[in-house]
Design a protein around this motif. Structure first.
Motif, short mmCIF file in Angstrom:
data_model
loop_
_atom_site.label_atom_id
_atom_site.label_comp_id
_atom_site.label_asym_id
_atom_site.label_seq_id
_atom_site.Cartn_x
_atom_site.Cartn_y
_atom_site.Cartn_z
N VAL A 106 0.87 -1.17 0.00
CA VAL A 106 0.00 0.00 0.00
C VAL A 106 0.91 1.23 0.00
O VAL A 106 1.82 1.35 0.83
N ILE A 107 0.67 2.11 -0.96
CA ILE A 107 1.40 3.38 -1.03
C ILE A 107 0.50 4.43 -0.39
O ILE A 107 -0.64 4.61 -0.81
N LEU A 108 1.02 5.09 0.62
CA LEU A 108 0.28 6.16 1.29
C LEU A 108 0.99 7.48 1.05
O LEU A 108 2.19 7.61 1.30
N ASP A 109 0.25 8.43 0.54
CA ASP A 109 0.74 9.81 0.44
C ASP A 109 0.05 10.58 1.56
O ASP A 109 -1.17 10.75 1.54
N GLU A 110 0.83 11.01 2.55
CA GLU A 110 0.30 11.78 3.68
C GLU A 110 0.84 13.19 3.56
O GLU A 110 2.03 13.42 3.76
N ILE A 111 -0.03 14.11 3.21
CA ILE A 111 0.36 15.49 2.93
C ILE A 111 -0.18 16.40 4.03
O ILE A 111 -1.33 16.28 4.44
N ASP A 112 0.66 17.30 4.46
CA ASP A 112 0.28 18.34 5.41
C ASP A 112 0.75 19.66 4.79
O ASP A 112 1.96 19.85 4.60
N TYR A 113 -0.18 20.51 4.42
CA TYR A 113 0.19 21.77 3.76
C TYR A 113 -0.59 22.93 4.39
O TYR A 113 -1.59 22.74 5.07
N GLU A 114 -0.09 24.11 4.13
CA GLU A 114 -0.75 25.32 4.61
C GLU A 114 -0.46 26.45 3.62
O GLU A 114 0.67 26.60 3.15
N ALA A 115 -1.48 27.20 3.31
CA ALA A 115 -1.33 28.37 2.44
C ALA A 115 -1.03 29.60 3.31
O ALA A 115 -1.15 29.54 4.54
N PRO A 116 -0.69 30.71 2.69
CA PRO A 116 -0.41 31.92 3.48
C PRO A 116 -1.60 32.43 4.29
O PRO A 116 -1.42 33.14 5.27
N PHE A 117 -2.82 32.09 3.86
CA PHE A 117 -3.98 32.47 4.67
C PHE A 117 -5.01 31.34 4.66
O PHE A 117 -5.06 30.52 3.75
N PHE A 118 -5.80 31.29 5.71
CA PHE A 118 -6.70 30.17 6.01
C PHE A 118 -7.63 29.81 4.86
O PHE A 118 -7.76 28.64 4.51
N LEU A 119 -8.29 30.79 4.27
CA LEU A 119 -9.24 30.51 3.21
C LEU A 119 -8.57 29.83 2.01
O LEU A 119 -9.11 28.88 1.43
N LEU A 120 -7.38 30.28 1.65
CA LEU A 120 -6.68 29.68 0.53
C LEU A 120 -6.31 28.22 0.83
O LEU A 120 -6.36 27.37 -0.06
N THR A 121 -5.98 27.92 2.08
CA THR A 121 -5.69 26.54 2.47
C THR A 121 -6.87 25.65 2.10
O THR A 121 -6.70 24.58 1.50
N TRP A 122 -8.08 26.09 2.43
CA TRP A 122 -9.29 25.32 2.11
C TRP A 122 -9.57 25.29 0.61
O TRP A 122 -9.98 24.27 0.08
N LEU A 123 -9.34 26.40 -0.05
CA LEU A 123 -9.59 26.46 -1.50
C LEU A 123 -8.63 25.56 -2.28
O LEU A 123 -8.99 25.07 -3.36
N LEU A 124 -7.43 25.34 -1.76
CA LEU A 124 -6.46 24.49 -2.43
C LEU A 124 -6.77 23.00 -2.28
O LEU A 124 -6.27 22.18 -3.05
N TYR A 125 -7.60 22.65 -1.31
CA TYR A 125 -7.85 21.24 -1.02
C TYR A 125 -8.30 20.43 -2.25
O TYR A 125 -7.72 19.38 -2.54
N PRO A 126 -9.30 20.88 -2.99
CA PRO A 126 -9.72 20.09 -4.17
C PRO A 126 -8.59 19.91 -5.19
O PRO A 126 -8.43 18.83 -5.76
N ALA A 127 -7.79 20.95 -5.39
CA ALA A 127 -6.68 20.86 -6.35
C ALA A 127 -5.63 19.86 -5.85
O ALA A 127 -5.12 19.05 -6.63
N MET A 128 -5.34 19.91 -4.56
CA MET A 128 -4.38 18.96 -3.98
C MET A 128 -4.90 17.53 -4.10
O MET A 128 -4.16 16.62 -4.47
N LEU A 129 -6.16 17.36 -3.80
CA LEU A 129 -6.77 16.03 -3.89
C LEU A 129 -6.67 15.49 -5.31
O LEU A 129 -6.28 14.34 -5.53
N LEU A 130 -6.98 16.32 -6.29
CA LEU A 130 -6.89 15.90 -7.69
C LEU A 130 -5.45 15.59 -8.10
O LEU A 130 -5.21 14.61 -8.82
N GLN A 131 -4.51 16.42 -7.67
CA GLN A 131 -3.11 16.21 -8.03
C GLN A 131 -2.61 14.85 -7.54
O GLN A 131 -1.87 14.16 -8.24
N PHE A 132 -3.04 14.46 -6.34
CA PHE A 132 -2.55 13.20 -5.79
C PHE A 132 -3.41 12.02 -6.23
O PHE A 132 -2.90 10.91 -6.36
N ALA A 133 -4.68 12.23 -6.48
CA ALA A 133 -5.52 11.16 -7.03
C ALA A 133 -5.02 10.79 -8.43
O ALA A 133 -5.12 9.63 -8.85
#
Length: 147
Positions: A106-133
């Motif tokens: 099993v290959i696990l990608d465990e990512i912990d990231y943070e954007a410069p501001f809180f809202l952008l961190t949440w907005l990046l989530y779908p893009a991050m999910l797609l990049q790793f999917a």
């Protein structure tokens, strides 16, 4: 923000470990943004990986350092942390885990990231999910039994 992607593959975990190289890294790069690999030292503590992301109107450099790696009879892992990040990231930590699972892995990608501001961190989530999917079918194809 934490994100974990799990991908079962057919090969033994040591074969999968051996396949985590520059060739795999290039194959895992998504179509957008196009990525130019500037440096790839490997997956051992102290190694550096540096890329250039091309967003068409501008480019961003991303450099990560392998800060930890470990191998035992059940798992291989290495952790990369961002040293120089694109403007939309303030923090990056990615633990690549290759876990023995019966006759496969099993290959696990465990990512912990943070954007410069809180809202952008949440907005990046779908893009991050797609990049790793995007990696899942590549892992499955490359680490198929018999390859």
């Amino acid at each position: 923000m934490k994100l974990t992607i799990s991908t079962p593959v057919e090969q033994d975990y040591l074969q999968v470990k051996a396949g985590f190289n520059e060739t795999l890294f290039v194959k895992l790069s998504p179509p957008f943004p196009p990525v130019k690999l500037l440096r790839f030292d490997g997956s051992t503590t102290g190694d550096l990986v540096s890329l250039e992301l091309n967003f068409l109107l501008f480019k961003q450099k991303w450099t990560s350092e392998i800060v930890e790696d470990s191998l035992d009879e059940q798992e291989f892992y290495f952790i990369d942390e961002g040293v120089q990040l694109p403007f939309f990231l303030k923090k990056w930590r990615h633990k690549h885990r290759i876990l023995k699972a019966g006759s496969g892995t099993v290959i696990l990608d465990e990512i912990d990231y943070e954007a410069p501001f809180f809202l952008l961190t949440w907005l990046l989530y779908p893009a991050m999910l797609l990049q790793f999917a995007y990696r899942k079918p590549i892992y499955k194809k490359l680490f198929k039994r018999g390859n």
